[in-house]
Design a protein around this motif. Structure first.
Motif, PDB file in Angstrom:
ATOM      1  N   MET A 118       0.824  -1.213   0.000  1.00  0.00           N
ATOM      2  CA  MET A 118       0.000   0.000   0.000  1.00  0.00           C
ATOM      3  C   MET A 118       0.854   1.258   0.000  1.00  0.00           C
ATOM      4  N   LEU A 119       1.879   1.268   0.844  1.00  0.00           N
ATOM      5  CA  LEU A 119       2.728   2.449   0.900  1.00  0.00           C
ATOM      6  C   LEU A 119       3.516   2.617  -0.390  1.00  0.00           C
ATOM      7  N   LYS A 120       4.022   1.514  -0.937  1.00  0.00           N
ATOM      8  CA  LYS A 120       4.756   1.607  -2.198  1.00  0.00           C
ATOM      9  C   LYS A 120       3.874   2.197  -3.299  1.00  0.00           C
ATOM     10  N   ALA A 121       2.624   1.733  -3.359  1.00  0.00           N
ATOM     11  CA  ALA A 121       1.710   2.214  -4.404  1.00  0.00           C
ATOM     12  C   ALA A 121       1.369   3.686  -4.209  1.00  0.00           C
ATOM     13  N   ALA A 122       1.100   4.070  -2.964  1.00  0.00           N
ATOM     14  CA  ALA A 122       0.749   5.466  -2.702  1.00  0.00           C
ATOM     15  C   ALA A 122       1.930   6.389  -2.967  1.00  0.00           C
ATOM     16  N   ALA A 123       3.137   5.932  -2.617  1.00  0.00           N
ATOM     17  CA  ALA A 123       4.326   6.752  -2.858  1.00  0.00           C
ATOM     18  C   ALA A 123       4.597   6.895  -4.349  1.00  0.00           C
ATOM     19  N   GLU A 124       4.363   5.815  -5.099  1.00  0.00           N
ATOM     20  CA  GLU A 124       4.561   5.860  -6.546  1.00  0.00           C
ATOM     21  C   GLU A 124       3.624   6.877  -7.195  1.00  0.00           C
ATOM     22  N   LYS A 125       2.425   7.010  -6.640  1.00  0.00           N
ATOM     23  CA  LYS A 125       1.454   7.981  -7.153  1.00  0.00           C
ATOM     24  C   LYS A 125       1.775   9.405  -6.705  1.00  0.00           C
ATOM     25  N   GLY A 126       2.713   9.523  -5.759  1.00  0.00           N
ATOM     26  CA  GLY A 126       3.023  10.847  -5.234  1.00  0.00           C
ATOM     27  C   GLY A 126       2.075  11.308  -4.156  1.00  0.00           C
ATOM     28  N   TRP A 127       1.283  10.387  -3.618  1.00  0.00           N
ATOM     29  CA  TRP A 127       0.274  10.744  -2.627  1.00  0.00           C
ATOM     30  C   TRP A 127       0.844  10.784  -1.207  1.00  0.00           C
ATOM     31  N   LEU A 128       1.937  10.032  -0.966  1.00  0.00           N
ATOM     32  CA  LEU A 128       2.548   9.994   0.359  1.00  0.00           C
ATOM     33  C   LEU A 128       4.058  10.102   0.227  1.00  0.00           C
ATOM     34  N   ASN A 129       4.689  10.650   1.247  1.00  0.00           N
ATOM     35  CA  ASN A 129       6.134  10.681   1.343  1.00  0.00           C
ATOM     36  C   ASN A 129       6.589   9.315   1.860  1.00  0.00           C
ATOM     37  N   HIS A 130       7.186   8.517   0.995  1.00  0.00           N
ATOM     38  CA  HIS A 130       7.514   7.134   1.314  1.00  0.00           C
ATOM     39  C   HIS A 130       8.316   7.007   2.597  1.00  0.00           C
ATOM     40  N   ASP A 131       9.439   7.682   2.680  1.00  0.00           N
ATOM     41  CA  ASP A 131      10.346   7.481   3.803  1.00  0.00           C
ATOM     42  C   ASP A 131       9.743   7.976   5.113  1.00  0.00           C
ATOM     43  N   ALA A 132       9.076   9.108   5.071  1.00  0.00           N
ATOM     44  CA  ALA A 132       8.488   9.649   6.295  1.00  0.00           C
ATOM     45  C   ALA A 132       7.389   8.745   6.831  1.00  0.00           C
ATOM     46  N   VAL A 133       6.528   8.260   5.942  1.00  0.00           N
ATOM     47  CA  VAL A 133       5.440   7.378   6.377  1.00  0.00           C
ATOM     48  C   VAL A 133       5.995   6.041   6.849  1.00  0.00           C
ATOM     49  N   MET A 134       6.990   5.511   6.146  1.00  0.00           N
ATOM     50  CA  MET A 134       7.602   4.247   6.551  1.00  0.00           C
ATOM     51  C   MET A 134       8.136   4.330   7.978  1.00  0.00           C
ATOM     52  N   LEU A 135       8.897   5.367   8.273  1.00  0.00           N
ATOM     53  CA  LEU A 135       9.467   5.499   9.608  1.00  0.00           C
ATOM     54  C   LEU A 135       8.386   5.752  10.654  1.00  0.00           C
ATOM     55  N   GLU A 136       7.344   6.476  10.268  1.00  0.00           N
ATOM     56  CA  GLU A 136       6.244   6.699  11.209  1.00  0.00           C
ATOM     57  C   GLU A 136       5.536   5.394  11.540  1.00  0.00           C
ATOM     58  N   GLN A 137       5.322   4.559  10.535  1.00  0.00           N
ATOM     59  CA  GLN A 137       4.684   3.271  10.772  1.00  0.00           C
ATOM     60  C   GLN A 137       5.546   2.379  11.673  1.00  0.00           C
ATOM     61  N   LEU A 138       6.833   2.309  11.369  1.00  0.00           N
ATOM     62  CA  LEU A 138       7.720   1.464  12.161  1.00  0.00           C
ATOM     63  C   LEU A 138       7.821   1.965  13.603  1.00  0.00           C
ATOM     64  N   THR A 139       7.857   3.279  13.763  1.00  0.00           N
ATOM     65  CA  THR A 139       7.897   3.852  15.104  1.00  0.00           C
ATOM     66  C   THR A 139       6.627   3.504  15.872  1.00  0.00           C
ATOM     67  N   ALA A 140       5.482   3.564  15.188  1.00  0.00           N
ATOM     68  CA  ALA A 140       4.213   3.226  15.838  1.00  0.00           C
ATOM     69  C   ALA A 140       4.201   1.775  16.300  1.00  0.00           C
ATOM     70  N   ILE A 141       4.748   0.880  15.485  1.00  0.00           N
ATOM     71  CA  ILE A 141       4.790  -0.535  15.847  1.00  0.00           C
ATOM     72  C   ILE A 141       5.667  -0.739  17.077  1.00  0.00           C
ATOM     73  N   LYS A 142       6.824  -0.104  17.091  1.00  0.00           N
ATOM     74  CA  LYS A 142       7.697  -0.258  18.258  1.00  0.00           C
ATOM     75  C   LYS A 142       7.100   0.420  19.487  1.00  0.00           C
ATOM     76  N   ARG A 143       6.514   1.598  19.306  1.00  0.00           N
ATOM     77  CA  ARG A 143       5.898   2.315  20.418  1.00  0.00           C
ATOM     78  C   ARG A 143       4.768   1.498  21.045  1.00  0.00           C
ATOM     79  N   ALA A 144       4.072   0.712  20.228  1.00  0.00           N
ATOM     80  CA  ALA A 144       2.980  -0.110  20.740  1.00  0.00           C
ATOM     81  C   ALA A 144       3.473  -1.253  21.608  1.00  0.00           C
ATOM     82  N   GLY A 145       4.770  -1.593  21.485  1.00  0.00           N
ATOM     83  CA  GLY A 145       5.315  -2.641  22.340  1.00  0.00           C
ATOM     84  C   GLY A 145       6.130  -3.707  21.650  1.00  0.00           C
ATOM     85  N   ALA A 146       6.353  -3.584  20.353  1.00  0.00           N
ATOM     86  CA  ALA A 146       7.096  -4.617  19.633  1.00  0.00           C
ATOM     87  C   ALA A 146       8.569  -4.611  20.034  1.00  0.00           C
ATOM     88  N   ASP A 147       9.084  -5.783  20.360  1.00  0.00           N
ATOM     89  CA  ASP A 147      10.514  -5.956  20.589  1.00  0.00           C
ATOM     90  C   ASP A 147      11.235  -6.312  19.292  1.00  0.00           C
TER      91      ASP A 147
END
Length: 329
Positions: A285-314
């Motif tokens: 989903m992120l790859k497709a949205a970034a390809e369309k220019g709808w999302l900033n790939h790197d910023a959204v990727m890091l935000e998603q990963l941060t959210a996963i770790k913040r939720a408790g992922a080791d």
């Protein structure tokens, strides 16, 4: 108390934001999924997963060395099995010279210190695309767990550090643990897909391994009779606690972003490491949205990963691992 307390004081520049930041992503957080195919000099891009590939064993060796140089220290192996080797009992999964077994040895020979985890499920080997043996329109539980136990021992014999049953059969962790103990593999770990939901986000992964359930008579059309209902929350705690009681060393929630409430619930309830799988649909989903220019790939990727770790992922199993490490390094 206003204006004595102004929260923005701790946000006014990058230095202070870094100093007080609560959650950091590092290369040590990642588990890298790798897809393996037969052949030589094969690096096939997966159509529904842009910039992600299937590797033949010779190129798998190079990929693993590159990952290690980047600081990534753990991989999770999946194999794409030729159709002529598939059947209803996963016979090829037990072949000591099978693709998975050779992939494990390839990784360990290329990089002995790389942690190798292996997928334990029948769907890559099944002519029906299911995680278990099919009979009379049902997925057989106990018969399947016996095969999974043999698979786990075979992977341990090949050199796997941790086996990762992703099937969601009842009681399979105890069956695997006992089989490993009986064969002397007391140090082989188990990472259980404890809360694996019957999600619609798995489509690109099934393209990668050609492992989608087949639509024929007397075969369940989906995996809802064994994977969890996305509407359920308390059941995830029950599944996870049972797996730990049966001998799981690490537990997993899958998928990631839509299930961060489950991640936090489990993290608060257990005392073993919690893994999260950011699955193929989330990646696509992120790859497709970034390809369309709808999302900033790197910023959204890091935000998603941060959210996963913040939720408790080791541990985060993610197809973004290499991209993320390049940025944070």
């Amino acid at each position: 108390m206003f204006p004595l307390i102004r929260n923005r004081r701790l946000r006014q520049n990058e230095a202070i934001r870094r100093l007080v930041r609560e959650t950091y992503i590092t290369p040590n957080d990642f588990l890298v999924p790798l897809f393996v195919v037969e052949g030589k000099n094969v690096k096939e891009e997966i159509t529904s997963m842009p910039n992600y590939y299937r590797f033949s064993l010779d190129l798998l060796e190079k990929e693993v060395k590159d990952l290690w140089q980047m600081g990534l220290c753990a991989v999770l192996l999946f194999v794409k099995v030729p159709d002529n080797l598939k059947d209803n009992k996963g016979t090829e999964a037990l072949n000591p010279k099978g693709l998975m077994q050779r992939a494990i040895k390839t990784v360990k020979n290329a990089c002995p210190d790389m942690l190798v985890m292996t997928d334990v499920a029948l769907d890559p080997y099944s002519c029906y695309g299911h995680d278990g043996i099919v009979a009379e329109g049902k997925i057989l539980n106990d018969e399947t767990t016996e095969v999974l136990a043999e698979m786990s021992v075979s992977h341990a014999q090949a050199g796997a550090d941790i086996v990762a049953p992703s099937d969601m059969m009842d009681g399979r962790i105890l069956t695997l643990r006992e089989a490993l103990e009986d064969e002397g593999y007391t140090d082989t770990g188990i990472m259980s897909y404890s809360a694996k939901y019957a999600s619609a986000f798995y489509g690109p992964f099934r393209d990668a391994l050609d492992s989608a359930p087949v639509a024929i008579k007397d075969v369940p059309k989906d995996k809802q009779t064994y994977q969890m209902d996305p509407a359920n929350r308390r059941e995830a705690i029950k599944e996870t606690e049972m797996d730990i009681d049966e001998g799981a060393d690490i537990v997993m929630v899958k998928p990631g972003l839509c299930y961060l409430d489950i991640v936090r619930d489990i993290k608060d309830a257990v005392e073993v490491p919690v893994a999260v799988y950011q699955v193929s649909g989330e990646y696509a989903m992120l790859k497709a949205a970034a390809e369309k220019g709808w999302l900033n790939h790197d910023a959204v990727m890091l935000e998603q990963l941060t959210a996963i770790k913040r939720a408790g992922a080791d541990i985060i199993a993610s197809y973004f691992a290499k991209d993320a490490v390049k940025l944070i390094s």
